[in-house]
Enzyme design. Structure first.
Site, PDB file in Angstrom:
ATOM      1  N   HIS A  17       2.973  28.912  16.421  1.00  0.00           N
ATOM      2  CA  HIS A  17       3.098  29.302  14.895  1.00  0.00           C
ATOM      3  C   HIS A  17       2.255  28.406  14.308  1.00  0.00           C
ATOM      4  CE1 HIS A  17       6.411  29.273  11.278  1.00  0.00           C
ATOM      5  NE2 HIS A  17       4.966  29.531  10.925  1.00  0.00           N
ATOM      6  N   GLU A  66      -2.092  29.260   7.803  1.00  0.00           N
ATOM      7  CA  GLU A  66      -1.772  28.024   8.645  1.00  0.00           C
ATOM      8  C   GLU A  66      -2.968  27.242   7.998  1.00  0.00           C
ATOM      9  OE1 GLU A  66       0.697  27.018  10.388  1.00  0.00           O
ATOM     10  OE2 GLU A  66       1.540  28.871   9.543  1.00  0.00           O
ATOM     11  N   HIS A  70      -1.557  23.673   6.371  1.00  0.00           N
ATOM     12  CA  HIS A  70      -1.316  22.809   7.483  1.00  0.00           C
ATOM     13  C   HIS A  70      -2.790  22.247   7.849  1.00  0.00           C
ATOM     14  CE1 HIS A  70       2.602  23.361   7.285  1.00  0.00           C
ATOM     15  NE2 HIS A  70       2.500  24.714   7.584  1.00  0.00           N
TER      16      HIS A  70
END
Length: 201
Positions: A17, A66, A70
């Site tokens: 993920h 992502e 992040h």
């Protein structure tokens, strides 16, 4: 969301993920995702970190999300300070952990119906030597069992495995958030019977 997208034959194995620092989101909005920086990782990315929601011509959307949310924060660490390092290190950790081999050799994946969450937690702790964070989809109305949706591994800044610590209030506080039929992942309830995803029709 499968009906709104071309989610065809999603993988029947655990995939990535993301690789998330504990603090911070969208740390550098000017550092844009550039797929050419990870072109030599593409075959591993498609297999280990697939985007099953977006259409095939837009398959890098998940990776961009992502990275923006992040990766730009993780990049404060020297070992993750480029897109190539961030995605490459996540792939490396995925292969090192080898969750698929671990679960395939466990009896709970072959259970005909459901199992106790504590059995899975104990089995994973025996293999990895640390406490993981397991998240579930709550039962739909009329169902009695939750379904495993995500297994989180926690790492130190040196990317060594460590125990996943629950936030203050612990898992009991979070279990109250397990709402029937929400379709949202939350920390699994130790007392509910649990399905392994491959057993769900």
């Amino acid at each position: 969301q499968m009906t709104a997208n071309d989610c065809q034959d999603p993988p029947e194995y655990w995939t990535i993920h993301g690789l998330w620092p504990n603090k911070g989101e969208d740390c550098n909005r000017t550092w844009h995702f550039n797929v050419t920086e990870i072109k030599d990782l593409m075959s591993d990315m498609r297999r280990c970190w697939p985007d099953v929601l977006h259409s095939s011509q837009n398959r890098t959307q998940f990776w961009k999300h992502e990275w923006d949310k992040h990766g730009t924060c993780a990049a404060t660490l020297q070992i993750l300070n480029s897109q190539k390092k961030y995605f490459g290190k996540a792939l490396e950790l995925y292969k090192q952990i080898d969750l698929n081999r671990c679960v395939m050799s466990s009896s709970f994946t072959r259970a005909l119906c459901f199992f106790q969450m504590t059995t899975l937690k104990e089995a994973l702790t025996r293999v990895y030597g640390v406490t993981l964070k397991i998240q579930c989809l709550p039962p739909e109305e009329g169902e009695e069992a939750q379904t495993i949706g995500q297994i989180e591994f926690c790492f130190t800044k040196n990317l060594e495995l460590r125990n996943c610590i629950e936030p203050k209030g612990g898992s009991k506080a979070m279990e109250t958030d397990l709402q029937l039929g929400t379709g949202e992942l939350s920390v699994c309830n130790d007392t509910l019977p649990t399905y392994y995803p491959s057993k769900v029709q």
